[in-house]
Design an enzyme around this catalytic site. Sequence first.
Site, mmCIF file in Angstrom:
data_model
loop_
_atom_site.group_PDB
_atom_site.id
_atom_site.type_symbol
_atom_site.label_atom_id
_atom_site.label_comp_id
_atom_site.label_asym_id
_atom_site.label_seq_id
_atom_site.Cartn_x
_atom_site.Cartn_y
_atom_site.Cartn_z
ATOM 1 N N ASN A 22 16.194 -11.187 5.754
ATOM 2 C CA ASN A 22 15.774 -11.163 4.358
ATOM 3 C C ASN A 22 14.292 -11.469 4.180
ATOM 4 O OD1 ASN A 22 18.100 -10.805 2.275
ATOM 5 N ND2 ASN A 22 18.959 -11.847 4.044
ATOM 6 N N GLU A 23 13.736 -12.283 5.053
ATOM 7 C CA GLU A 23 12.320 -12.647 4.926
ATOM 8 C C GLU A 23 11.389 -11.519 5.362
ATOM 9 O OE1 GLU A 23 10.810 -15.139 3.566
ATOM 10 O OE2 GLU A 23 12.409 -16.592 3.300
#
Length: 188
Positions: free
Chosen positions: A64-65
């Site tokens: 997600n990052e």
Amino acid sequence: MLIFRKGCLKFLIFIIILIVIAIGLQNAEWVLKTIYPIHYRDLIEKYAEEYEIDPYLVVAIMKNESKFDPNAVSKKGAKGLMQIASVTGEWASERLNIPNYSEDMLFEPEINIRIGVWYLHVLENEFGNNIEVMIAGYNAGNGNVKKWLDNPEYSKDGKTLDKIPFNETKHYQRKVLRDYRIYHKIYK
């Protein structure tokens, strides 16, 4: 825009189901692992073991990052695979005794993963192994989360978050938890 994204996600899931049916169930695992890969597995396992953090949480956060891009830079200047902020990198480098630390080192997968997993360990100790609060802290910062936990508007018991006032953090937490569960199902 959110409606469009939800529609796209449903369509993507439908397409995946059709592909799985077409190629056969025995190949379904391959399809799922292609959509939910684990990059940098050795480094993740090394530091997850050292800091006693679930490696699937690390992978879900990394996905997600940065989508596993070691050169990713956020709008706010966070860097690398786990999107480490400059101030966090500096703090961690002092605590971890990283020799000759410079901010450019955040683009090195090993340093970035080490700092990211160490920070998850810090959050785990601070928030009593509450994974939902840890994820919120990873995104919004532990100082913000402490304030939320002390505010009855956001936390009834001071340990869990009933409401997250930052929309970005609320959506981030939801996505990381979803991916965390999916990684557990696929790889466990």
